[in-house]
Scaffold this active site. Structure first.
Site, PDB file in Angstrom:
ATOM      1  N   THR A  39       0.821  -1.204   0.000  1.00  0.00           N
ATOM      2  CA  THR A  39       0.000   0.000   0.000  1.00  0.00           C
ATOM      3  C   THR A  39       0.857   1.256   0.000  1.00  0.00           C
ATOM      4  O   THR A  39       0.482   2.279  -0.590  1.00  0.00           O
ATOM      5  CB  THR A  39      -0.949   0.001   1.212  1.00  0.00           C
ATOM      6  OG1 THR A  39      -1.743  -1.179   1.186  1.00  0.00           O
ATOM      7  CG2 THR A  39      -1.878   1.207   1.185  1.00  0.00           C
ATOM      8  N   HIS A  42       1.533   1.867  -3.443  1.00  0.00           N
ATOM      9  CA  HIS A  42       0.349   2.445  -4.086  1.00  0.00           C
ATOM     10  C   HIS A  42       0.290   3.947  -3.824  1.00  0.00           C
ATOM     11  O   HIS A  42       0.054   4.746  -4.740  1.00  0.00           O
ATOM     12  CB  HIS A  42      -0.928   1.785  -3.546  1.00  0.00           C
ATOM     13  CG  HIS A  42      -1.249   0.459  -4.162  1.00  0.00           C
ATOM     14  ND1 HIS A  42      -1.938   0.333  -5.339  1.00  0.00           N
ATOM     15  CD2 HIS A  42      -0.977  -0.793  -3.756  1.00  0.00           C
ATOM     16  CE1 HIS A  42      -2.077  -0.943  -5.650  1.00  0.00           C
ATOM     17  NE2 HIS A  42      -1.497  -1.654  -4.695  1.00  0.00           N
TER      18      HIS A  42
END
Length: 330
Positions: A39, A42
């Site tokens: 993440t 991301h």
């Protein structure tokens, strides 16, 4: 303090960064270890995390360290305690918080997502988000409690029996955690779909009965399919590979614009159950116990270790480095 600060998309700088004084119910943690999550990558590339990200901010939601200062109303933890941090902060008043679904909180905040996190020397966190760790647990292990907690939340959404044939799509760090949990259930068989040859030996050691390349996975059939990648093709494979009456857990984090093509008739005719899984509601303590008791091994899954100073280059080169799991140690 020194911190790696996300200034904009694909731009992290190591800066002298000020951290604020703790409120009466917060503590300051000297960060000893911080995991780099998929993440975080991301977010680095401009996507949201568990909530919207607004730079400049210090990332890092997988962290552990030592409490060095406590707020005026804090009785636990105490100064000197070794702690692992659950990053998610719930409002406690919205409809989801009041119906035992706090992880879906309308006002979710998260350390390392909406407020400064563990990619710095110190981090300010609510005292209720601190969990003491056993003396024998390393700070690296304690930092990786958070991803195991997320995996536990997803794992509890599927029903397994000794007759279950399980397919795990993705043999990276998250798939490796799922593999260890599934193995504990004495299921009929576990197949892992993973393209990287260098991961095969470890996957067999962790309990896989068979490891296949995704190119050879089109004819697989499983009662439970756990998708840990977040790519359109792997999610479509998850639905296609589910047997009649099968369960599909979509755990991998896809980009917001990702869309998949599935056959509603296939879902109907096979009577599939398809579920998602979001963050780690109140699984942190259980994850600490599993790691502490060596039921789940996280330490040997770490492939890369960085310092804060190395982080900007590491985040830029992440795909080239072939990282399975990385941590920042201080």
């Amino acid at each position: 303090m020194k911190a790696a600060v996300l200034q904009a998309t694909k731009q992290i700088e190591v800066l002298d960064w000020n951290y604020r004084s703790p409120s009466p119910k917060e503590v300051i943690v000297k960060v000893k270890s911080c995991g780099i999550c998929g993440t975080d990558q991301h977010i680095y590339h401009g996507h949201p995390g568990s909530a919207e990200v607004h730079p400049p901010i210090v990332l890092g939601h997988e962290l552990a360290g030592e409490v060095v200062e406590v707020g005026a109303e804090v009785s636990t933890p105490q100064k000197g305690d070794r702690v692992s941090i659950d990053p998610n902060i719930y409002c406690g008043t919205c409809e989801y918080c009041r119906s035992n679904r706090a992880h879906l909180c309308n006002h979710l905040q998260a350390v390392g997502v909406t407020r400064d996190g563990g990619m710095g020397e110190y981090c300010v966190v609510p005292n209720t988000n601190c969990y003491k760790i056993p003396d024998h647990m390393t700070f690296e292990e304690a930092a990786l409690v958070e991803p195991l907690g997320c995996v536990l939340h997803g794992f509890k959404k599927v029903l397994l029996s000794p007759l279950s044939k399980v397919l795990i799509i993705g043999g990276g760090f998250i798939g490796q955690l799922f593999l260890q949990l599934v193995k504990q259930q004495n299921v009929d068989s576990i197949i892992v779909s993973e393209p990287a040859e260098n991961k095969r030996e470890l996957l067999y050691q962790l309990g896989a009965d068979e490891v296949v390349h995704p190119m050879n996975a089109s004819n697989l059939e499983a009662d439970v399919v756990i998708e840990c990648v977040g790519r359109a093709d792997s999610m479509e494979l998850a639905v296609k590979s589910a047997a009649k009456g099968g369960q599909v857990l979509l755990f991998g984090v896809a980009a917001p614009e990702t869309a998949i093509s599935v056959s509603p008739f296939e879902i109907f005719s096979k009577e599939l159950t398809i579920k998602g899984s979001f963050v780690n509601p109140y699984t942190h303590e259980e994850a600490i116990s599993l790691i502490s008791k060596k039921v789940v091994d996280v330490g040997s899954l770490i492939s890369h270790r960085f310092t804060i100073d190395e982080l900007p280059e590491a985040m830029a080169d992440f795909p080239k480095l072939k990282v399975s799991k990385a941590v920042i140690n201080q």
